[in-house]
Design an enzyme around this catalytic site. Structure first.
Site, PDB file in Angstrom:
ATOM      1  N   SER A 192      -3.276  -4.499   1.965  1.00  0.00           N
ATOM      2  CA  SER A 192      -1.987  -4.576   2.485  1.00  0.00           C
ATOM      3  C   SER A 192      -2.681  -4.962   3.737  1.00  0.00           C
ATOM      4  O   SER A 192      -1.699  -5.254   5.318  1.00  0.00           O
ATOM      5  CB  SER A 192      -2.057  -3.151   2.992  1.00  0.00           C
ATOM      6  OG  SER A 192      -3.136  -2.414   3.834  1.00  0.00           O
ATOM      7  N   ASP A 240       0.402  -1.255   0.729  1.00  0.00           N
ATOM      8  CA  ASP A 240       0.160  -0.415   0.625  1.00  0.00           C
ATOM      9  C   ASP A 240       0.963   1.373  -0.587  1.00  0.00           C
ATOM     10  O   ASP A 240       1.905   0.714   0.821  1.00  0.00           O
ATOM     11  CB  ASP A 240      -1.427  -0.236   0.703  1.00  0.00           C
ATOM     12  CG  ASP A 240      -2.306   1.063   1.161  1.00  0.00           C
ATOM     13  OD1 ASP A 240      -1.370   1.798   0.532  1.00  0.00           O
ATOM     14  OD2 ASP A 240      -3.341   0.907   2.298  1.00  0.00           O
ATOM     15  N   HIS A 242       0.021   4.551  -0.332  1.00  0.00           N
ATOM     16  CA  HIS A 242      -1.553   5.520   0.243  1.00  0.00           C
ATOM     17  C   HIS A 242      -0.400   6.914   1.777  1.00  0.00           C
ATOM     18  O   HIS A 242      -0.850   5.929   2.989  1.00  0.00           O
ATOM     19  CB  HIS A 242      -2.889   5.711   0.363  1.00  0.00           C
ATOM     20  CG  HIS A 242      -3.866   4.741  -1.000  1.00  0.00           C
ATOM     21  ND1 HIS A 242      -3.514   3.458  -1.341  1.00  0.00           N
ATOM     22  CD2 HIS A 242      -4.079   4.880  -1.637  1.00  0.00           C
ATOM     23  CE1 HIS A 242      -4.484   3.107  -2.308  1.00  0.00           C
ATOM     24  NE2 HIS A 242      -4.937   4.056  -2.591  1.00  0.00           N
TER      25      HIS A 242
HETATM   26  C1  B12 Z   1      -5.683   9.769  -3.475  1.00  0.00           C
HETATM   27  C2  B12 Z   1      -6.114   7.950  -3.951  1.00  0.00           C
HETATM   28  C3  B12 Z   1      -5.020   7.259  -4.265  1.00  0.00           C
HETATM   29  C4  B12 Z   1      -3.951   8.254  -4.497  1.00  0.00           C
HETATM   30  C5  B12 Z   1      -2.355   7.850  -3.508  1.00  0.00           C
HETATM   31  C6  B12 Z   1      -1.960   9.787  -2.471  1.00  0.00           C
HETATM   32  C7  B12 Z   1      -1.211   9.447  -1.880  1.00  0.00           C
HETATM   33  N1  B12 Z   1      -0.080  10.010  -1.681  1.00  0.00           N
HETATM   34  O1  B12 Z   1      -1.614   8.735  -0.454  1.00  0.00           O
HETATM   35  C8  B12 Z   1      -2.425   7.553  -6.085  1.00  0.00           C
HETATM   36  C9  B12 Z   1      -3.043   8.136  -7.177  1.00  0.00           C
HETATM   37  C10 B12 Z   1      -1.053   7.167  -5.242  1.00  0.00           C
HETATM   38  C11 B12 Z   1      -3.920   5.906  -5.549  1.00  0.00           C
HETATM   39  C12 B12 Z   1      -3.434   5.112  -6.029  1.00  0.00           C
HETATM   40  C13 B12 Z   1      -4.069   3.651  -5.988  1.00  0.00           C
HETATM   41  N2  B12 Z   1      -4.999   3.303  -5.823  1.00  0.00           N
HETATM   42 CO1  B12 Z   1      -6.007   4.600  -4.782  1.00  0.00          CO
HETATM   43  N3  B12 Z   1      -7.157   6.089  -3.774  1.00  0.00           N
HETATM   44  C14 B12 Z   1      -7.079   6.721  -3.225  1.00  0.00           C
HETATM   45  C15 B12 Z   1      -8.384   7.794  -2.888  1.00  0.00           C
HETATM   46  C16 B12 Z   1      -8.588   8.602  -4.390  1.00  0.00           C
HETATM   47  C17 B12 Z   1      -8.555   8.349  -1.710  1.00  0.00           C
HETATM   48  C18 B12 Z   1      -7.700   7.921  -1.032  1.00  0.00           C
HETATM   49  C19 B12 Z   1      -7.359   9.405   0.469  1.00  0.00           C
HETATM   50  O2  B12 Z   1      -6.612   9.530   0.013  1.00  0.00           O
HETATM   51  N4  B12 Z   1      -8.146  10.126   0.681  1.00  0.00           N
HETATM   52  C20 B12 Z   1      -8.511  11.442   2.188  1.00  0.00           C
HETATM   53  C21 B12 Z   1      -6.912  10.540   3.048  1.00  0.00           C
HETATM   54  C22 B12 Z   1      -7.108  11.844   4.352  1.00  0.00           C
HETATM   55  O3  B12 Z   1      -9.030   9.778   3.975  1.00  0.00           O
HETATM   56  P1  B12 Z   1      -7.996   8.613   4.630  1.00  0.00           P
HETATM   57  O4  B12 Z   1      -6.954   7.712   4.166  1.00  0.00           O
HETATM   58  O5  B12 Z   1      -9.131   7.370   5.046  1.00  0.00           O
HETATM   59  O6  B12 Z   1      -7.248   8.874   6.350  1.00  0.00           O
HETATM   60  C23 B12 Z   1      -8.278   9.430   6.780  1.00  0.00           C
HETATM   61  C24 B12 Z   1      -8.519   8.689   8.019  1.00  0.00           C
HETATM   62  O7  B12 Z   1      -9.132   7.102   7.319  1.00  0.00           O
HETATM   63  C25 B12 Z   1      -7.470   8.503   9.160  1.00  0.00           C
HETATM   64  N5  B12 Z   1      -6.614   7.873   9.440  1.00  0.00           N
HETATM   65  C26 B12 Z   1      -5.652   7.709   7.880  1.00  0.00           C
HETATM   66  N6  B12 Z   1      -4.695   6.416   8.619  1.00  0.00           N
HETATM   67  C27 B12 Z   1      -4.796   6.454   9.559  1.00  0.00           C
HETATM   68  C28 B12 Z   1      -3.772   5.437  10.542  1.00  0.00           C
HETATM   69  C29 B12 Z   1      -4.261   5.829  11.942  1.00  0.00           C
HETATM   70  C30 B12 Z   1      -3.570   5.305  12.507  1.00  0.00           C
HETATM   71  C31 B12 Z   1      -5.676   6.771  11.890  1.00  0.00           C
HETATM   72  C32 B12 Z   1      -5.828   6.524  13.704  1.00  0.00           C
HETATM   73  C33 B12 Z   1      -6.838   6.991  11.779  1.00  0.00           C
HETATM   74  C34 B12 Z   1      -6.078   6.718  10.241  1.00  0.00           C
HETATM   75  O8  B12 Z   1      -7.470   9.904   9.018  1.00  0.00           O
HETATM   76  C35 B12 Z   1      -7.928  10.267   7.756  1.00  0.00           C
HETATM   77  C36 B12 Z   1      -8.337  11.396   8.435  1.00  0.00           C
HETATM   78  O9  B12 Z   1      -9.043  11.920   9.554  1.00  0.00           O
HETATM   79  C37 B12 Z   1      -9.533   6.402  -2.477  1.00  0.00           C
HETATM   80  C38 B12 Z   1     -10.898   6.547  -2.153  1.00  0.00           C
HETATM   81  C39 B12 Z   1     -11.224   6.365  -1.543  1.00  0.00           C
HETATM   82  N7  B12 Z   1     -12.435   7.232  -0.871  1.00  0.00           N
HETATM   83  O10 B12 Z   1     -10.579   6.339  -0.264  1.00  0.00           O
HETATM   84  C40 B12 Z   1      -8.426   5.553  -3.902  1.00  0.00           C
HETATM   85  C41 B12 Z   1      -8.241   3.963  -3.097  1.00  0.00           C
HETATM   86  C42 B12 Z   1      -7.504   4.063  -1.605  1.00  0.00           C
HETATM   87  N8  B12 Z   1      -7.305   3.320  -4.051  1.00  0.00           N
HETATM   88  C43 B12 Z   1      -7.340   2.411  -4.624  1.00  0.00           C
HETATM   89  C44 B12 Z   1      -6.791   1.465  -5.613  1.00  0.00           C
HETATM   90  C45 B12 Z   1      -6.911   0.383  -6.172  1.00  0.00           C
HETATM   91  C46 B12 Z   1      -5.403   2.317  -6.140  1.00  0.00           C
HETATM   92  C47 B12 Z   1      -4.412   1.415  -6.663  1.00  0.00           C
HETATM   93  C48 B12 Z   1      -4.159   0.292  -6.304  1.00  0.00           C
HETATM   94  C49 B12 Z   1      -5.074   1.688  -7.886  1.00  0.00           C
HETATM   95  C50 B12 Z   1      -4.691   1.279  -9.494  1.00  0.00           C
HETATM   96  N9  B12 Z   1      -4.825   0.563  -9.606  1.00  0.00           N
HETATM   97  O11 B12 Z   1      -3.239   1.497  -9.768  1.00  0.00           O
HETATM   98  C51 B12 Z   1      -3.209   2.206  -6.355  1.00  0.00           C
HETATM   99  C52 B12 Z   1      -2.286   1.493  -5.396  1.00  0.00           C
HETATM  100  C53 B12 Z   1      -0.871   1.158  -5.169  1.00  0.00           C
HETATM  101  C54 B12 Z   1       0.035   0.824  -4.280  1.00  0.00           C
HETATM  102  N10 B12 Z   1       0.073  -0.495  -3.909  1.00  0.00           N
HETATM  103  O12 B12 Z   1      -0.980   1.266  -2.749  1.00  0.00           O
HETATM  104  C55 B12 Z   1      -8.785   1.161  -4.197  1.00  0.00           C
HETATM  105  C56 B12 Z   1      -8.777   0.534  -3.042  1.00  0.00           C
HETATM  106  C57 B12 Z   1      -9.409  -0.644  -2.451  1.00  0.00           C
HETATM  107  C58 B12 Z   1      -9.552  -1.565  -1.885  1.00  0.00           C
HETATM  108  N11 B12 Z   1     -10.923  -2.174  -1.391  1.00  0.00           N
HETATM  109  O13 B12 Z   1      -7.927  -2.374  -1.329  1.00  0.00           O
HETATM  110  C59 B12 Z   1      -9.684   3.253  -3.350  1.00  0.00           C
HETATM  111  C60 B12 Z   1     -10.973   2.634  -1.897  1.00  0.00           C
HETATM  112  C61 B12 Z   1     -10.734   3.416  -4.924  1.00  0.00           C
HETATM  113  C62 B12 Z   1     -11.582   2.910  -5.450  1.00  0.00           C
HETATM  114  N12 B12 Z   1     -12.900   2.675  -4.927  1.00  0.00           N
HETATM  115  O14 B12 Z   1     -11.443   1.395  -5.637  1.00  0.00           O
HETATM  116  N13 B12 Z   1      -4.376   5.878  -5.474  1.00  0.00           N
END
Ligand code: B12
Length: 211
Positions: free
Chosen positions: A150, A97, A99
């Protein structure tokens, strides 16, 4: 306080947002309150993204903006911090992963709340995680998980932590888009959330209780 700063972040108005951060600080607003408004802006961006209103590019730009605002706030927040850190936290996005947007937000919030944070980055191998935990000796380990691929590396890391006798010495928290209470139970973590602020509150509670 108005929501002007959050509004600027949501509208991706970089210059205005950063100027507003300076304006509030110059006006004597508590830097923690300024940071909280930035976080609220980010939460709103996340909501718009979920609704399909915003695209990935908007999400990435707002994350950059949050980072810039946090950098301006950092020296002001540092003055509020206790001399001794509240505790040590190791953060990682596990193997498979890459992200890290959510992890980085959590890291900023933990740092400004007084924690010493060690960010191991993304795609972290279970063996490396264990080695770093042994070296750093954290109170809390946090996994950020956005990809189901992951899950296995997270599970393996916990098994290795157990084998090394390190698991009982720390709390394990998980967060990120794909995590659920079931995932928490699967890897035997202590806490799960989809909200970074809730994660910080849990860390404060855990270490506050043992302080
Ligand atoms: C941005 C994004 C990307 C970016 C990542 C950029 C980066 N530097 O992070 C890029 C374009 C690189 C990317 C790539 C990929 N992605 Co992507 N991506 C996303 C997306 C659109 C948003 C994720 C995000 O950043 N959200 C915003 C943040 C702020 O939210 P968050 O992470 O949830 O964090 C919040 C909370 O959860 C919490 N939090 C987060 N972590 C932690 C940890 C702890 C301990 C705690 C307490 C809280 C906490 O804090 C944050 C704020 O409150 C999601 C879709 C979605 N709706 O989530 C898909 C998504 C995660 N991606 C997905 C996929 C499949 C991929 C790829 C495999 C795509 C591909 N075919 O190449 C690749 C992955 C490669 C890899 N090996 O990781 C899928 C995952 C599916 C799954 N169930 O496994 C998703 C869900 C899209 C989908 N619907 O299919 N991605």
């Amino acid at each position: 306080m108005t929501d002007q700063l959050a509004d600027h972040i949501v509208s991706l108005r970089r210059e205005e947002a950063l100027a507003e951060v300076h304006r509030q600080l110059d006006g004597g607003v508590d830097p923690l309150a300024v940071l909280e408004e930035c976080r609220q802006g980010m939460t709103r961006v996340g909501g718009l993204f979920q609704e399909g209103e915003y695209y990935l590019s908007e999400l990435l730009i707002s994350a950059e903006l949050f980072k810039e605002a946090a950098a301006i706030l950092e020296p002001h927040l540092a003055r509020l911090r206790r001399a001794e850190p509240l505790g040590k936290v190791v953060l990682a996005t596990m193997q498979g992963d890459i992200h890290d947007l959510g992890k980085n937000i959590l890291m900023t919030l933990l740092q400004v709340s007084g924690f010493e944070v060690h960010d191991l980055g993304v795609n972290v191998a279970p063996e490396d995680l264990v080695e770093q935990v042994r070296r750093i000796g954290p109170d809390i380990v946090g996994f950020s998980s956005l990809l189901t691929t992951s899950f296995q590396s997270s599970k393996r890391a916990v098994e290795l932590l157990c084998e090394a006798g390190l698991r009982d010495q720390l709390k394990l928290i998980v967060g990120g888009g794909v995590t659920t209470p079931a995932f928490k139970d699967y890897i035997q973590a202590d806490f799960q959330t989809l909200d970074a602020a809730e994660g910080v509150a849990y860390c404060v509670e855990v270490l506050g209780a043992s302080a």
